[in-house]
Enzyme design. Sequence first.
Site, PDB file in Angstrom:
ATOM      1  CB  SER A 120      19.905  -7.244 -33.890  1.00  0.00           C
ATOM      2  OG  SER A 120      19.868  -8.009 -35.077  1.00  0.00           O
ATOM      3  CG  LEU A 121      25.034  -7.639 -37.244  1.00  0.00           C
ATOM      4  CD1 LEU A 121      25.722  -8.799 -37.282  1.00  0.00           C
ATOM      5  CD2 LEU A 121      26.349  -6.029 -37.429  1.00  0.00           C
ATOM      6  CE  LYS A 143      17.028 -17.691 -31.503  1.00  0.00           C
ATOM      7  NZ  LYS A 143      18.330 -18.611 -31.945  1.00  0.00           N
ATOM      8  CG  ASP A 175      18.964 -20.362 -35.019  1.00  0.00           C
ATOM      9  OD1 ASP A 175      18.558 -19.699 -35.656  1.00  0.00           O
ATOM     10  OD2 ASP A 175      18.549 -20.316 -33.971  1.00  0.00           O
ATOM     11  N   GLY A 223      28.362 -27.537 -27.747  1.00  0.00           N
ATOM     12  CA  GLY A 223      27.767 -27.016 -27.255  1.00  0.00           C
ATOM     13  C   GLY A 223      26.611 -28.039 -27.224  1.00  0.00           C
ATOM     14  NE  ARG A 240      29.500 -23.976 -19.586  1.00  0.00           N
ATOM     15  CZ  ARG A 240      29.499 -23.170 -19.137  1.00  0.00           C
ATOM     16  NH1 ARG A 240      30.468 -22.030 -18.603  1.00  0.00           N
ATOM     17  NH2 ARG A 240      28.169 -22.299 -18.875  1.00  0.00           N
ATOM     18  CB  THR A 241      25.982 -28.757 -18.218  1.00  0.00           C
ATOM     19  OG1 THR A 241      26.360 -27.227 -17.947  1.00  0.00           O
ATOM     20  CG2 THR A 241      25.324 -29.472 -17.259  1.00  0.00           C
ATOM     21  CE1 TYR A 292      25.594 -13.402 -34.990  1.00  0.00           C
ATOM     22  CE2 TYR A 292      26.096 -11.602 -35.129  1.00  0.00           C
ATOM     23  CZ  TYR A 292      25.225 -12.776 -34.771  1.00  0.00           C
ATOM     24  OH  TYR A 292      23.878 -12.033 -34.607  1.00  0.00           O
ATOM     25  N   GLY A 298      29.783 -17.625 -38.680  1.00  0.00           N
ATOM     26  CA  GLY A 298      28.927 -17.228 -38.209  1.00  0.00           C
ATOM     27  C   GLY A 298      28.114 -16.477 -38.646  1.00  0.00           C
TER      28      GLY A 298
HETATM   29  P1  NAP Z   1      22.430 -20.712 -25.438  1.00  0.00           P
HETATM   30  O1  NAP Z   1      21.352 -21.886 -25.316  1.00  0.00           O
HETATM   31  O2  NAP Z   1      22.411 -20.177 -23.410  1.00  0.00           O
HETATM   32  O3  NAP Z   1      23.709 -21.902 -25.118  1.00  0.00           O
HETATM   33  C1  NAP Z   1      25.522 -21.675 -24.386  1.00  0.00           C
HETATM   34  C2  NAP Z   1      25.961 -22.471 -24.740  1.00  0.00           C
HETATM   35  O4  NAP Z   1      27.397 -22.582 -24.588  1.00  0.00           O
HETATM   36  C3  NAP Z   1      25.722 -24.013 -24.306  1.00  0.00           C
HETATM   37  O5  NAP Z   1      25.814 -24.905 -24.425  1.00  0.00           O
HETATM   38  C4  NAP Z   1      26.706 -23.233 -22.621  1.00  0.00           C
HETATM   39  O6  NAP Z   1      27.589 -25.087 -22.392  1.00  0.00           O
HETATM   40  C5  NAP Z   1      27.800 -22.906 -23.771  1.00  0.00           C
HETATM   41  N1  NAP Z   1      28.798 -21.853 -22.739  1.00  0.00           N
HETATM   42  C6  NAP Z   1      28.654 -21.093 -22.523  1.00  0.00           C
HETATM   43  N2  NAP Z   1      29.914 -20.558 -21.605  1.00  0.00           N
HETATM   44  C7  NAP Z   1      30.903 -21.291 -21.679  1.00  0.00           C
HETATM   45  C8  NAP Z   1      32.278 -22.035 -21.142  1.00  0.00           C
HETATM   46  N3  NAP Z   1      32.775 -21.255 -21.173  1.00  0.00           N
HETATM   47  N4  NAP Z   1      32.499 -23.315 -21.702  1.00  0.00           N
HETATM   48  C9  NAP Z   1      32.456 -23.944 -22.304  1.00  0.00           C
HETATM   49  N5  NAP Z   1      30.372 -23.788 -22.917  1.00  0.00           N
HETATM   50  C10 NAP Z   1      30.412 -22.514 -23.315  1.00  0.00           C
HETATM   51  O7  NAP Z   1      23.043 -20.273 -26.735  1.00  0.00           O
HETATM   52  P2  NAP Z   1      22.617 -20.190 -27.696  1.00  0.00           P
HETATM   53  O8  NAP Z   1      21.273 -19.400 -28.272  1.00  0.00           O
HETATM   54  O9  NAP Z   1      22.645 -22.239 -28.309  1.00  0.00           O
HETATM   55  O10 NAP Z   1      24.042 -19.201 -28.565  1.00  0.00           O
HETATM   56  C11 NAP Z   1      25.397 -20.043 -28.392  1.00  0.00           C
HETATM   57  C12 NAP Z   1      25.867 -18.684 -29.424  1.00  0.00           C
HETATM   58  O11 NAP Z   1      25.659 -18.973 -30.651  1.00  0.00           O
HETATM   59  C13 NAP Z   1      25.847 -17.603 -29.063  1.00  0.00           C
HETATM   60  O12 NAP Z   1      26.985 -16.650 -28.805  1.00  0.00           O
HETATM   61  C14 NAP Z   1      25.139 -16.988 -30.102  1.00  0.00           C
HETATM   62  O13 NAP Z   1      25.709 -15.052 -30.371  1.00  0.00           O
HETATM   63  C15 NAP Z   1      25.226 -17.684 -31.338  1.00  0.00           C
HETATM   64  N6  NAP Z   1      24.203 -17.387 -32.012  1.00  0.00           N
HETATM   65  C16 NAP Z   1      24.065 -17.399 -33.757  1.00  0.00           C
HETATM   66  C17 NAP Z   1      23.777 -17.699 -34.395  1.00  0.00           C
HETATM   67  C18 NAP Z   1      23.752 -17.335 -36.034  1.00  0.00           C
HETATM   68  O14 NAP Z   1      22.850 -17.480 -36.881  1.00  0.00           O
HETATM   69  N7  NAP Z   1      25.097 -17.226 -36.286  1.00  0.00           N
HETATM   70  C19 NAP Z   1      22.704 -17.897 -34.459  1.00  0.00           C
HETATM   71  C20 NAP Z   1      21.993 -18.826 -32.778  1.00  0.00           C
HETATM   72  C21 NAP Z   1      23.320 -17.931 -31.479  1.00  0.00           C
HETATM   73  P3  NAP Z   1      26.554 -25.281 -20.584  1.00  0.00           P
HETATM   74  O15 NAP Z   1      25.549 -25.864 -21.180  1.00  0.00           O
HETATM   75  O16 NAP Z   1      27.330 -25.670 -20.317  1.00  0.00           O
HETATM   76  O17 NAP Z   1      26.202 -24.334 -19.928  1.00  0.00           O
END
Ligand code: NAP
Length: 291
Positions: free
Chosen positions: A24-25, A75, A111, A134, A158-159, A228, A249
Site C-alpha cells: 500500500s502507498l 470495505k 472514494d 465498472g 461485465r455483469t 494506478y 488513479g
Molecule cells: P471490485 O468491487 O472488486 O470491482 C471490480 C470491478 O471490475 C467490477 O465492476 C468487475 O466487474 C470489474 N472487472 C473485474 N475484472 C474484469 C474483467 N476482466 N473485465 C471486465 N470487468 C472486470 O473492486 P473496486 O474496489 O471497485 O476496485 C476496482 C479497481 O479500482 C481496483 O483496481 C482498485 O485498486 C482501484 N481503486 C483505486 C482507487 C484509487 O484511489 N485510485 C480507489 C479504490 C479502488 P463484475 O461486476 O462483472 O465482476
Amino acid sequence: MEGLAIIDASTRVLCLIGKPVRHSLSPVMHNAAIRALNLNFVYVAFEVEPQDLGKAVEGIRSLGIGGANVTMPHKIEVVKYLDEVSEDARKIGAVNTIVNEGGTLKGYNTDGVGALKSLEMFTDVDGKKVVLLGAGGAARAIAYTLSGRVSELAILNRTEEKAVNLARNLANNGSTVRGMRLSVRNLENELRDADILINATSVGMESNESLVPEHLLRPGLVVFDIVYRPLHTKLLRDAMKAGCTTIDGLWMLVLQGAESFKLWTGHYPDIRIMRNAALKALGVEENEGKG
Ligand code: NAP
C-alpha cells in the site's frame, strides 16, 4: 522510519486495515503529510484477515487509535462493526475511513469525493456526459458522487445486472443514469457523444489490458483511470496517443486520502507532498506523473 517526527507517549496512531496491505502507498503518503504539518501522528498498516475484522475494529476502539482507512476486502463488511455511518457511506454501501471520536467509531466514504476532485483538477463535470466502466465498490462511490452533477451517466459493467441495479438506485436525482452490459457496441454508442470516460474496473491493474478499443478514443475526451499500478495503464497510454486529456488513479488515491486525513486531524494536507511521496514509492519520476 526515515524522517518521522519523534514518537512519544502522546503520539496518535492512524492505520490501514486490509489484506493485502504490504504494497500500500497509504503509509508513505500519510506519513509525508504528517511530517510536513509537524503533527504528532503516525500511520501504520495492519494486515487483517476477514475472520478477524470485528476484533480489529474493537482494537481500534480499545487502543484509542485515532482513525483508520479500510481497504479490500473489508470495505462493506466493516459497516456492521461501526457505531455510526455517514449518509454518503450508507448510500454507497461501503466505508473506507473510520474516525474514532472518543470511543465512538464513525464510518465515512471518501472514494467518491476523491474521484470527483481528481476530475475537477482537469475538467468541469457539471452538465457533462460520463461513461463509467465498472459497478464494483469504487464505481458505486463514483457513480453516487457524480449523479446529480452530470447530465448523463452511462454505467457499463461485465455483469450487466450490477450496472442496471446501480443505475436504478441512482434514479430520480437529476441526472439521466443508465446501466448496461460492457460490450464494444455499447462502448461505441455511449462514447460517441461522451465528455468523460472513467475506468473503475480492476482491468489494467498490473497488466497491459484495456477494455476500450483504441479507435474509440479521440481528442476532447477526458480519460480517467482509477487504477494506478502501473501509473500509466494501457488505457491511459492509448488515450494520450489519441490526444485525450488523461488523469491517473494516483490523483484519486491522494485526494481520497486527503479527505480522510482532514477527518482525522482537522488539517487538509499538502496534496503535492502526498503525491510526490507516492510517486517515489512507485518508482516514478515526477515529470512522468503529470496526469
Ligand atoms: P471490485 O468491487 O472488486 O470491482 C471490480 C470491478 O471490475 C467490477 O465492476 C468487475 O466487474 C470489474 N472487472 C473485474 N475484472 C474484469 C474483467 N476482466 N473485465 C471486465 N470487468 C472486470 O473492486 P473496486 O474496489 O471497485 O476496485 C476496482 C479497481 O479500482 C481496483 O483496481 C482498485 O485498486 C482501484 N481503486 C483505486 C482507487 C484509487 O484511489 N485510485 C480507489 C479504490 C479502488 P463484475 O461486476 O462483472 O465482476
